[in-house]
Design an enzyme around this catalytic site. Structure first.
Site, mmCIF file in Angstrom:
data_model
loop_
_atom_site.group_PDB
_atom_site.id
_atom_site.type_symbol
_atom_site.label_atom_id
_atom_site.label_comp_id
_atom_site.label_asym_id
_atom_site.label_seq_id
_atom_site.Cartn_x
_atom_site.Cartn_y
_atom_site.Cartn_z
ATOM 1 N N ASN A 149 -57.610 -3.296 -42.530
ATOM 2 C CA ASN A 149 -58.851 -4.092 -42.548
ATOM 3 C C ASN A 149 -59.600 -4.097 -41.217
ATOM 4 O OD1 ASN A 149 -56.766 -5.707 -41.525
ATOM 5 N ND2 ASN A 149 -57.885 -7.557 -42.017
ATOM 6 N N GLU A 247 -47.215 -10.641 -38.847
ATOM 7 C CA GLU A 247 -48.523 -11.290 -39.045
ATOM 8 C C GLU A 247 -48.939 -10.930 -40.465
ATOM 9 O OE1 GLU A 247 -49.664 -13.149 -36.747
ATOM 10 O OE2 GLU A 247 -48.836 -12.432 -34.866
ATOM 11 N N CYS A 281 -58.004 -11.238 -42.470
ATOM 12 C CA CYS A 281 -56.933 -12.197 -42.798
ATOM 13 C C CYS A 281 -57.373 -13.622 -42.462
ATOM 14 C CB CYS A 281 -55.665 -11.826 -42.058
ATOM 15 S SG CYS A 281 -55.931 -11.663 -40.283
ATOM 16 N N GLU A 460 -48.240 -13.613 -31.508
ATOM 17 C CA GLU A 460 -48.655 -12.607 -30.537
ATOM 18 C C GLU A 460 -49.881 -13.174 -29.830
ATOM 19 O OE1 GLU A 460 -48.735 -8.599 -32.146
ATOM 20 O OE2 GLU A 460 -46.819 -8.873 -33.151
HETATM 21 P P1 NDP Z 1 -49.717 -3.588 -46.358
HETATM 22 O O1 NDP Z 1 -48.618 -4.562 -46.216
HETATM 23 O O2 NDP Z 1 -49.830 -2.852 -47.637
HETATM 24 O O3 NDP Z 1 -49.617 -2.461 -45.232
HETATM 25 C C1 NDP Z 1 -49.593 -2.754 -43.851
HETATM 26 C C2 NDP Z 1 -48.988 -1.580 -43.109
HETATM 27 O O4 NDP Z 1 -47.612 -1.453 -43.476
HETATM 28 C C3 NDP Z 1 -49.640 -0.235 -43.464
HETATM 29 O O5 NDP Z 1 -49.637 0.577 -42.313
HETATM 30 C C4 NDP Z 1 -48.700 0.293 -44.515
HETATM 31 O O6 NDP Z 1 -48.793 1.681 -44.649
HETATM 32 C C5 NDP Z 1 -47.355 -0.145 -43.959
HETATM 33 N N1 NDP Z 1 -46.271 -0.226 -44.948
HETATM 34 C C6 NDP Z 1 -46.352 -0.383 -46.287
HETATM 35 N N2 NDP Z 1 -45.112 -0.407 -46.831
HETATM 36 C C7 NDP Z 1 -44.230 -0.283 -45.803
HETATM 37 C C8 NDP Z 1 -42.796 -0.247 -45.711
HETATM 38 N N3 NDP Z 1 -42.017 -0.356 -46.782
HETATM 39 N N4 NDP Z 1 -42.238 -0.108 -44.488
HETATM 40 C C9 NDP Z 1 -43.004 -0.009 -43.377
HETATM 41 N N5 NDP Z 1 -44.361 -0.011 -43.404
HETATM 42 C C10 NDP Z 1 -44.964 -0.166 -44.590
HETATM 43 O O7 NDP Z 1 -51.052 -4.349 -45.979
HETATM 44 P P2 NDP Z 1 -52.541 -3.814 -46.089
HETATM 45 O O8 NDP Z 1 -52.692 -2.581 -45.264
HETATM 46 O O9 NDP Z 1 -52.913 -3.787 -47.525
HETATM 47 O O10 NDP Z 1 -53.353 -4.960 -45.319
HETATM 48 C C11 NDP Z 1 -53.805 -6.109 -45.926
HETATM 49 C C12 NDP Z 1 -52.878 -7.270 -45.646
HETATM 50 O O11 NDP Z 1 -52.733 -7.460 -44.251
HETATM 51 C C13 NDP Z 1 -53.410 -8.573 -46.201
HETATM 52 O O12 NDP Z 1 -52.356 -9.259 -46.834
HETATM 53 C C14 NDP Z 1 -53.846 -9.327 -44.957
HETATM 54 O O13 NDP Z 1 -53.820 -10.715 -45.069
HETATM 55 C C15 NDP Z 1 -52.854 -8.852 -43.949
HETATM 56 N N6 NDP Z 1 -53.350 -9.047 -42.595
HETATM 57 C C16 NDP Z 1 -52.802 -10.017 -41.820
HETATM 58 C C17 NDP Z 1 -53.294 -10.270 -40.555
HETATM 59 C C18 NDP Z 1 -52.678 -11.303 -39.677
HETATM 60 O O14 NDP Z 1 -52.925 -11.241 -38.480
HETATM 61 N N7 NDP Z 1 -51.900 -12.226 -40.178
HETATM 62 C C19 NDP Z 1 -54.445 -9.523 -40.028
HETATM 63 C C20 NDP Z 1 -54.940 -8.524 -40.927
HETATM 64 C C21 NDP Z 1 -54.417 -8.303 -42.176
HETATM 65 P P3 NDP Z 1 -49.767 2.344 -45.741
HETATM 66 O O15 NDP Z 1 -51.033 1.586 -45.787
HETATM 67 O O16 NDP Z 1 -49.935 3.690 -45.194
HETATM 68 O O17 NDP Z 1 -49.012 2.284 -47.029
#
Ligand code: NDP
Length: 480
Positions: A149, A247, A281, A460
């Site tokens: 995002n 996070e 988020c 963080e």
């Molecule tokens: P995901 O959890 O799908 O993915 C996040 C990252 O983790 C991506 O790089 C993804 O790779 C990777 N990933 C997925 N599965 C695994 C695994 N089994 N092991 C290790 N890495 C893995 O989240 P999104 O990318 O869809 O992002 C949206 C989410 O992030 C929302 O829920 C949002 O709220 C949250 N978010 C939270 C923030 C915070 O600060 N609290 C800030 C911004 C977003 P790939 O995409 O290549 O599959």
């Protein structure tokens, strides 16, 4: 754009030679290829980071700082180029990438590059018998995994403090938005970071992310993403005694009292609802309004939302660009259908939008306002992560707090009132890691960042990040 992994200071293909299509969400067309990395690439990257660790961690803080500052300057010079790449890859308006994403990525490098110069350690004096002093040391190879995002912004939020503290890094950006992490690796190469200090692996979560967090030489994981993925990673970390920061998702409440500054509140609430197509988020998605303001609020909120222009991300007139992917757009629209089934009234939006010409295949939808739902329904309990908000009335302070806290998430909240005492009371009683009173998204990089409940574990930001990316060691000196 054919993206390459960056390992041991070299741009390399994935070992299996396989690639994934990179889709431009504004047109729905393929515009590049992303390595479909696997465990073999991760092993290579972790090995190179491990080799680089002793000398990187032994550099003086000022030397590490100078590498990061140089990188920040390079990024600053190419702000426009990075902003365009981010906008194309993610679908966000170029204006937003120029104003928020890339400047904040630059700030992340500058902040941690200079913070490390002001680090000091503690001593605990025991008088004539002796004293303790605390050493803070980097951990070794750390894994940084970031979502789609705010791609470069969140990627740099992790790698900057990790490197500043003396760790070596293997980072994996989201496979959905890898472009700016890749072009950053070109700058890292240009700046001349020692080989292996920072390695960037591209690929899917299950193929590349999972082996990375599971690798026995990775001692720390910094993860930002969804709660379900976070839970999976947390299990791996727990079983292997890895240090972890998570996070995760949010379902943030906006608590609006009738004694607020109405115009400022409306303008900010439109932003906190729909910026980046609601894919931040920290966006507020459950809007709670004091009953005596409810009708006026809803009318003005709809009126202002109607003014938002949905258009191609590169068009300076666009307030909302495209949703990040076809799947994600379908998921968001399915929640609008669910909301209707749950008895919600769509006050505005709720529709898929088709633009003309080359953008006709892009993933656009209207900002959406839903009313008449109670807090227990799925629409109000599950993270939608799109331009969809619900609006609900409340009639007392206690009820507002109860509704705000009726969630398994606890990332952020906003409170709108000009009664200072009430504002503090509400802020104190809402279970969340970040509260904005009469504002939204104001960030000071020194402050702790993170959530409670299922929004995450750990903090963080500022010295919290530098503490997270180091281990304290207490040394006692006996003087007797
Ligand atoms: P995901 O959890 O799908 O993915 C996040 C990252 O983790 C991506 O790089 C993804 O790779 C990777 N990933 C997925 N599965 C695994 C695994 N089994 N092991 C290790 N890495 C893995 O989240 P999104 O990318 O869809 O992002 C949206 C989410 O992030 C929302 O829920 C949002 O709220 C949250 N978010 C939270 C923030 C915070 O600060 N609290 C800030 C911004 C977003 P790939 O995409 O290549 O599959």
């Amino acid at each position: 754009m054919r993206i390459a992994n960056y390992i041991d200071g070299v741009f390399v293909e994935p070992q299996n030679g396989r690639y994934i299509d990179n889709i431009d969400p504004s047109t729905g067309k393929i515009y590049g290829e992303i390595p479909k990395s696997t465990e073999a690439d991760v092993t290579h990257a972790v090995g190179s980071a491990k080799k680089a660790f002793p000398s990187w961690s032994q550099l003086s803080a000022s030397k590490r700082s100078s590498y990061l500052l140089k990188l920040a300057d390079e990024l600053d010079e190419k702000l426009e180029y990075f902003a365009k790449a981010e906008s194309k890859d993610n679908g966000k308006p170029l204006s937003l990438a120029k104003k928020v994403d890339i400047p904040r990525a630059i700030d992340n490098f500058r902040f941690f590059a200079t913070a490390i110069l002001h680090e000091k350690s503690e001593i605990h004096d025991m008088g004539i018998s002796g004293f303790n002093y605390t050493l803070r040391r980097p951990l070794g190879v750390v894994a940084c995994i970031s979502p789609w995002n705010l791609p470069l912004y969140l990627f740099t939020w992790k790698i900057a403090p990790a490197l500043a503290a003396g760790n070596t890094v293997v980072a994996k950006p989201s496979e959905i938005t890898p472009a700016t992490a890749f072009i950053l690796s070109e700058l890292i190469d240009k700046v001349g970071f020692p080989k292996g200090v920072i390695n960037i692996i591209h690929g899917k979560g299950e193929d590349a992310g999972q082996p990375l967090v599971s690798h026995s030489d990775v001692s720390l994981i910094s993860f930002t993403g969804g709660t379900t993925t976070g839970e999976k990673i947390n299990r791996i970390a727990a079983a292997n005694f890895k240090k972890i920061s998570l996070e995760l998702g949010g379902k943030n409440p906006n608590v609006i009292f009738s004694d607020c500054d109405f115009d400022k509140m409306i303008q900010t609430t439109v932003r906190s609802s729909f910026s980046n197509q609601g894919q931040i988020c920290l966006c507020g998605s459950r809007i709670l309004v004091e009953s005596n303001l409810y009708t006026r609020f809803l009318k003005a909120f709809i009126q202002e939302t109607k003014k938002l222009k949905i258009g191609p991300p590169m068009d300076p007139k666009s307030d909302l660009g495209s949703i990040v992917s076809k799947d994600h757009k379908e998921k968001i629209l399915s929640y609008v259908e669910l909301a209707k089934k749950e008895g919600g009234k769509v006050e505005f939006g709720g529709e898929s939008i088709t633009l003309e010409g080359e953008y006709s295949g892009g993933f656009y939808m209207s900002p959406t306002i839903i009313s008449r739902l109670d807090m227990s329904c799925r629409t109000n309990q599950e993270e939608i992560f799109g331009p969809v908000v619900t609006v609900m009335p409340f009639s007392s302070e206690n009820e507002a707090i109860q509704l705000a806290n009726n969630s398994r998430y606890g990332l952020a909240a906003t409170v709108w009132t000009n009664d200072l005492k009430k504002a503090h009371r509400i802020a104190d009683n809402i279970a969340a890691g970040i509260i904005w009173i009469n504002s939204w998204l104001v960030r000071d990089l020194r402050t702790p960042f993170g959530g409670v409940k299922e929004s995450g574990v750990g903090r963080e930001g500022g010295y919290e990040s530098l503490r997270f990316f180091t281990e304290p060691k207490n040394v006692y000196v006996d003087l007797k």
